[in-house]
Design a protein around this motif. Structure first.
Motif, mmCIF file in Angstrom:
data_model
loop_
_atom_site.group_PDB
_atom_site.id
_atom_site.type_symbol
_atom_site.label_atom_id
_atom_site.label_comp_id
_atom_site.label_asym_id
_atom_site.label_seq_id
_atom_site.Cartn_x
_atom_site.Cartn_y
_atom_site.Cartn_z
ATOM 1 N N VAL A 1 -27.136 5.952 35.456
ATOM 2 C CA VAL A 1 -26.819 5.192 34.740
ATOM 3 C C VAL A 1 -26.541 5.082 33.094
ATOM 4 O O VAL A 1 -27.615 5.068 32.804
ATOM 5 N N LYS A 2 -25.200 5.119 32.878
ATOM 6 C CA LYS A 2 -25.672 5.479 31.170
ATOM 7 C C LYS A 2 -25.782 4.386 30.418
ATOM 8 O O LYS A 2 -25.204 3.029 30.320
ATOM 9 N N SER A 3 -25.947 4.674 29.117
ATOM 10 C CA SER A 3 -26.000 3.522 28.175
ATOM 11 C C SER A 3 -24.841 3.084 27.516
ATOM 12 O O SER A 3 -24.483 2.079 26.826
ATOM 13 N N SER A 4 -23.321 3.867 27.737
ATOM 14 C CA SER A 4 -22.280 3.471 27.487
ATOM 15 C C SER A 4 -22.031 2.667 28.254
ATOM 16 O O SER A 4 -20.471 1.861 27.823
ATOM 17 N N GLY A 5 -22.796 2.030 29.669
ATOM 18 C CA GLY A 5 -22.255 1.272 30.654
ATOM 19 C C GLY A 5 -21.200 1.146 31.624
ATOM 20 O O GLY A 5 -20.417 0.899 32.318
ATOM 21 N N GLN A 6 -21.820 2.831 32.054
ATOM 22 C CA GLN A 6 -20.751 3.626 33.097
ATOM 23 C C GLN A 6 -21.907 3.936 34.454
ATOM 24 O O GLN A 6 -22.894 4.424 33.722
ATOM 25 N N THR B 1 -17.217 7.463 38.537
ATOM 26 C CA THR B 1 -17.517 6.406 37.638
ATOM 27 C C THR B 1 -17.212 4.427 38.009
ATOM 28 O O THR B 1 -16.275 4.808 38.135
ATOM 29 N N ALA B 2 -18.281 3.931 38.046
ATOM 30 C CA ALA B 2 -17.559 2.325 37.917
ATOM 31 C C ALA B 2 -18.889 1.783 36.666
ATOM 32 O O ALA B 2 -19.853 1.875 36.774
ATOM 33 N N PRO B 3 -17.573 0.788 36.009
ATOM 34 C CA PRO B 3 -18.675 -0.208 35.041
ATOM 35 C C PRO B 3 -19.729 -1.287 35.665
ATOM 36 O O PRO B 3 -20.280 -1.265 36.491
ATOM 37 N N ILE B 4 -20.540 -0.967 34.543
ATOM 38 C CA ILE B 4 -21.405 -2.498 34.850
ATOM 39 C C ILE B 4 -21.530 -3.493 33.557
ATOM 40 O O ILE B 4 -21.197 -2.700 32.841
ATOM 41 N N PRO B 5 -21.665 -4.739 34.575
ATOM 42 C CA PRO B 5 -20.883 -5.615 33.921
ATOM 43 C C PRO B 5 -22.405 -5.384 31.956
ATOM 44 O O PRO B 5 -23.767 -5.394 32.217
ATOM 45 N N GLU B 6 -21.742 -5.976 31.324
ATOM 46 C CA GLU B 6 -23.048 -5.836 30.022
ATOM 47 C C GLU B 6 -24.052 -6.711 29.559
ATOM 48 O O GLU B 6 -24.922 -6.552 29.132
ATOM 49 N N ASN B 7 -24.280 -7.868 30.831
ATOM 50 C CA ASN B 7 -24.682 -8.478 30.728
ATOM 51 C C ASN B 7 -25.859 -8.290 31.749
ATOM 52 O O ASN B 7 -27.462 -8.764 31.788
ATOM 53 N N VAL B 8 -25.535 -7.501 32.748
ATOM 54 C CA VAL B 8 -26.876 -6.586 33.373
ATOM 55 C C VAL B 8 -27.357 -5.348 32.959
ATOM 56 O O VAL B 8 -28.511 -4.606 33.426
ATOM 57 N N LEU B 9 -26.983 -4.504 31.917
ATOM 58 C CA LEU B 9 -27.205 -3.549 31.443
ATOM 59 C C LEU B 9 -28.857 -3.020 30.885
ATOM 60 O O LEU B 9 -29.362 -2.154 31.147
ATOM 61 N N ARG B 10 -29.252 -4.871 30.057
ATOM 62 C CA ARG B 10 -30.515 -4.319 30.039
ATOM 63 C C ARG B 10 -31.597 -4.527 30.212
ATOM 64 O O ARG B 10 -32.408 -3.973 30.547
#
Length: 266
Positions: free
Chosen positions: A22-27, A79-88
């Motif tokens: 899980v990348k800090s870039s949101g991927q 690769t797959a995107p991770i919603p910004e609101n759950v990345l934290r």
């Protein structure tokens, strides 16, 4: 040339292992990485992984909160995107490639010097311990479950997670004095389906527990996971399945047939 020497000579210096990052870039990044093949210590064995299941608990680590519907693949990397609101919430694992896979089965191709480890060389075993989405895995010899003659790696790959889940549910019910259990599949709870009511041995004969000592089980949703978990639940002498529901008629029939066969009903 002895069989043990033949399979040991075929072990490569490197092998492929699936990593989830899980990348800090949101991927989310899924990669097959080349890693060194470990050398087993005195009390360890090296297993060539030949079968491994995908359990729901595997998916949590494998995909995290990523949206698989938006996944793409390029140059061997998914690769797959991770919603910004759950990345934290993923802060503890950001930018850390993680090994995946709870359990599996395969052939012991190398072993440490201990008699316990050497006795398993060439044997087909089931193993639990993580990092099973890999071509090779080192574990303690004591943690391997030798499979019986005629069993395949696929037969033994799911020896732990589903059976232990079923056993834990029943043991918890016994300890806390519960007498009924509803086993549900999430996809089946949104739609009403008419259940089959299954006949039972009301007197407690034929090795069955008496009514007052039974744990009563009802199944809502007979999906792939339940096909593995239900036989484990039914193997407990005080568990009795009395209802089977699924919005898909063929799956409902299949579940009923499994329970009827267990109960000896025609």
């Amino acid at each position: 040339q002895p069989f043990e020497e033949t399979i040991m000579a075929s072990v490569p210096a490197e092998h492929l292992q699936l990593l989830s990052n899980v990348k800090s870039s949101g991927q989310l990044e899924l990669t097959l990485a080349k890693v060194p093949t470990p050398e087993p210590k005195e009390d360890e064995i090296l297993v060539r992984v030949e079968a491994t299941p995908i359990n729901p608990s595997d998916l949590g680590l494998l995909l995290g909160p990523a949206d698989p519907a938006k996944a793409t693949s390029s140059n061997g990397v998914v690769t797959a995107p991770i919603p910004e609101n759950v990345l934290r919430a993923m802060a503890a694992r950001l930018d850390q490639p993680m090994q995946v896979g709870n359990e599996g089965a395969g052939t012991v191709v190398k072993a440490g010097s201990s008699p316990e480890a050497q006795a398993l060389v060439g044997k087909l075993v089931a193993i639990l311990g993580g990092a099973m989405y890999s071509q090779y895995r080192v574990v303690k010899a004591r943690d391997a479950l030798p499979l019986p003659a005629g069993a395949s790696a696929a037969d033994g790959a799911s020896c732990f997670v589903n059976p232990l889940t079923a056993l834990a549910m029943v043991e918890t019910m016994r300890a806390e004095g519960h007498t009924a259990l509803i086993h549900t599949a999430a996809a089946s709870t949104a739609v009403v389906s008419a259940p089959f009511i299954l006949p039972a041995c009301a007197t407690g004969s034929g090795g069955k527990a008496a009514p007052g000592e039974r744990i009563t089980l009802g199944v809502i949703g007979f999906g792939p996971r339940c096909k593995y978990a239900l036989p484990q639940l039914l193997s407990q002498p005080d568990v009795q399945c009395v209802a089977m529901a699924d919005v898909v008629g063929s799956r409902r029939e299949s579940g009923k047939e499994l329970v009827d066969k267990h109960n000896g009903n025609s």
